[in-house]
Motif scaffolding. Structure first.
Motif, PDB file in Angstrom:
ATOM      1  N   GLN A 142       0.831  -1.207   0.000  1.00  0.00           N
ATOM      2  CA  GLN A 142       0.000   0.000   0.000  1.00  0.00           C
ATOM      3  C   GLN A 142       0.866   1.259   0.000  1.00  0.00           C
ATOM      4  O   GLN A 142       1.667   1.481   0.908  1.00  0.00           O
ATOM      5  CB  GLN A 142      -0.923   0.026   1.223  1.00  0.00           C
ATOM      6  N   GLY A 143       0.723   2.059  -1.045  1.00  0.00           N
ATOM      7  CA  GLY A 143       1.387   3.360  -1.087  1.00  0.00           C
ATOM      8  C   GLY A 143       2.899   3.315  -1.117  1.00  0.00           C
ATOM      9  O   GLY A 143       3.558   4.285  -0.715  1.00  0.00           O
ATOM     10  N   VAL A 144       3.481   2.224  -1.601  1.00  0.00           N
ATOM     11  CA  VAL A 144       4.946   2.133  -1.671  1.00  0.00           C
ATOM     12  C   VAL A 144       5.457   3.133  -2.704  1.00  0.00           C
ATOM     13  O   VAL A 144       4.966   3.189  -3.833  1.00  0.00           O
ATOM     14  CB  VAL A 144       5.390   0.699  -2.021  1.00  0.00           C
ATOM     15  N   ALA A 168      -1.622  -1.259  -4.011  1.00  0.00           N
ATOM     16  CA  ALA A 168      -2.767  -0.422  -3.642  1.00  0.00           C
ATOM     17  C   ALA A 168      -2.321   1.029  -3.523  1.00  0.00           C
ATOM     18  O   ALA A 168      -1.333   1.319  -2.839  1.00  0.00           O
ATOM     19  CB  ALA A 168      -3.365  -0.902  -2.323  1.00  0.00           C
ATOM     20  N   ASP A 169      -3.022   1.913  -4.198  1.00  0.00           N
ATOM     21  CA  ASP A 169      -2.669   3.343  -4.205  1.00  0.00           C
ATOM     22  C   ASP A 169      -1.179   3.547  -4.489  1.00  0.00           C
ATOM     23  O   ASP A 169      -0.472   4.229  -3.724  1.00  0.00           O
ATOM     24  CB  ASP A 169      -3.038   3.996  -2.867  1.00  0.00           C
ATOM     25  N   PRO A 170      -0.682   2.967  -5.577  1.00  0.00           N
ATOM     26  CA  PRO A 170       0.763   3.037  -5.835  1.00  0.00           C
ATOM     27  C   PRO A 170       1.208   4.435  -6.247  1.00  0.00           C
ATOM     28  O   PRO A 170       0.452   5.191  -6.870  1.00  0.00           O
ATOM     29  CB  PRO A 170       0.946   2.049  -6.992  1.00  0.00           C
ATOM     30  N   GLU A 238       6.649   3.195   2.982  1.00  0.00           N
ATOM     31  CA  GLU A 238       7.930   3.301   3.675  1.00  0.00           C
ATOM     32  C   GLU A 238       7.857   4.247   4.874  1.00  0.00           C
ATOM     33  O   GLU A 238       8.454   3.977   5.926  1.00  0.00           O
ATOM     34  CB  GLU A 238       9.012   3.815   2.706  1.00  0.00           C
ATOM     35  N   LYS A 239       7.140   5.346   4.734  1.00  0.00           N
ATOM     36  CA  LYS A 239       7.142   6.376   5.772  1.00  0.00           C
ATOM     37  C   LYS A 239       6.065   6.163   6.829  1.00  0.00           C
ATOM     38  O   LYS A 239       6.319   6.307   8.034  1.00  0.00           O
ATOM     39  CB  LYS A 239       6.965   7.746   5.122  1.00  0.00           C
ATOM     40  N   SER A 264      11.991  -0.016  12.804  1.00  0.00           N
ATOM     41  CA  SER A 264      11.307  -0.569  11.637  1.00  0.00           C
ATOM     42  C   SER A 264      12.315  -1.152  10.657  1.00  0.00           C
ATOM     43  O   SER A 264      13.503  -0.826  10.696  1.00  0.00           O
ATOM     44  CB  SER A 264      10.470   0.506  10.931  1.00  0.00           C
ATOM     45  N   LEU A 265      11.808  -2.019   9.765  1.00  0.00           N
ATOM     46  CA  LEU A 265      12.611  -2.606   8.710  1.00  0.00           C
ATOM     47  C   LEU A 265      12.229  -1.983   7.376  1.00  0.00           C
ATOM     48  O   LEU A 265      11.159  -1.402   7.223  1.00  0.00           O
ATOM     49  CB  LEU A 265      12.360  -4.116   8.633  1.00  0.00           C
ATOM     50  N   ASN A 266      13.114  -2.140   6.397  1.00  0.00           N
ATOM     51  CA  ASN A 266      12.768  -1.779   5.036  1.00  0.00           C
ATOM     52  C   ASN A 266      11.513  -2.545   4.627  1.00  0.00           C
ATOM     53  O   ASN A 266      11.349  -3.711   4.969  1.00  0.00           O
ATOM     54  CB  ASN A 266      13.943  -2.118   4.110  1.00  0.00           C
TER      55      ASN A 266
END
Length: 285
Positions: A142-144, A168-170, A238-239, A264-266
């Motif tokens: 999602q959103g990456v 999703a929502d790219p 990511e954020k 967090s991880l990548n």
């Protein structure tokens, strides 16, 4: 009378200002990719995997000066590259020879190996994805934002035997050359589609797929969930991670244990960890 089996004459371009090079550079822009329904694939391995997935390039650009010498670590033998060219010629794909300076102008990767192909873009909808059998496994991102992360997840999905990947929502598109590069060409092998988050959740619900979402906002470890049956594993941007809509739709929210100072991880690493837990459980069964 023209011989139908005769290969077309192969063009050679030496000028870096040639109009065909400008059209290749234009394919780095998403708008141009959408208008032409084309994208770029660079590299021996990437083009080879695209061919094995049924992709037929409209043209291939070649610089023999950049072909990797035999025995060079991490590279393919020149003979393999020549074999690939022979295969393309057999399929009557247009071959265009470029000077070194011309090829380096259109190349988008460090250390190019002298092969660049133009292919149709990879654009699928959720309706194109098949959900067969009781053990369907999907990956939802999602959103990456970063093409490298999206491509890395595709590469992992291919290795793990994932049945479908949904963006999703790219923020980027599947035809982004950096997605193709990071995926090592697996973008052509793994069924992948783009959709809104709402559409993706509707698709998951319609196919009776359980949704497992990664988030630090839970005490449930990713190893404490049953991944057999129809399952979709979801990761967020990511954020910000997964948004509230995705979290509320989850069958399970899971976290990956963190013992260091980072919290967090990548995102691509997180997807790989949870996917392979699913693979482990399914193989054990």
């Amino acid at each position: 009378m023209t011989n139908p089996t005769r290969q077309p004459r192969e063009l050679t371009i030496t000028s870096v200002s040639n109009p065909r090079l400008k059209s290749l550079l234009a394919l780095r822009r998403r708008r141009t990719r959408q208008e032409t329904d084309e994208t770029l694939v660079e590299g021996y391995e990437e083009i080879g995997l695209a061919l094995s997935s049924g992709v037929r390039p409209s043209a291939v650009y070649v610089c023999e000066q950049l072909f990797s010498p035999a025995g060079r670590a991490g590279s393919q033998d020149i003979g393999h590259q020549e074999e690939l060219l022979a295969r393309l010629r057999h399929d009557r794909v247009e071959v265009v020879h470029l000077s070194r300076s011309a090829f380096e102008k259109v190349s988008y990767r460090e250390g190019p190996d002298g092969l660049l192909a133009v292919v149709h873009s990879v654009e699928h909808t959720l309706a194109d994805l098949r959900v067969d059998g009781p053990d369907h496994l999907s990956l939802l991102s999602q959103g990456v934002e970063k093409p490298g992360n999206l491509g890395a997840m595709l590469r992992t999905a291919d290795a793990a035997g994932v049945d479908a990947v949904v963006a999703a929502d790219p923020v980027t598109d599947w035809g982004n050359p950096n997605v193709v590069r990071a995926s090592k060409g697996t973008v052509f092998a793994v069924p992948a589609a783009s959709a809104t988050t709402a559409q993706a959740l509707e698709w998951i619900h319609a196919h009776d797929i359980r949704l497992v979402v990664t988030t630090p906002e839970t005490d449930l470890l990713h190893t404490d969930v049953d991944y057999t049956g129809r399952v979709a594993i979801a990761v967020g941007s990511e954020k910000h991670g997964a948004d509230r809509t995705l979290l509320e739709a989850a069958t399970h929210r899971v976290r990956i244990p963190m013992h260091g100072k980072a919290n967090s991880l990548n995102v691509a690493a997180s997807a790989a960890i949870v996917l392979y837990e699913a693979v482990r459980q399914r193989d054990s069964r």
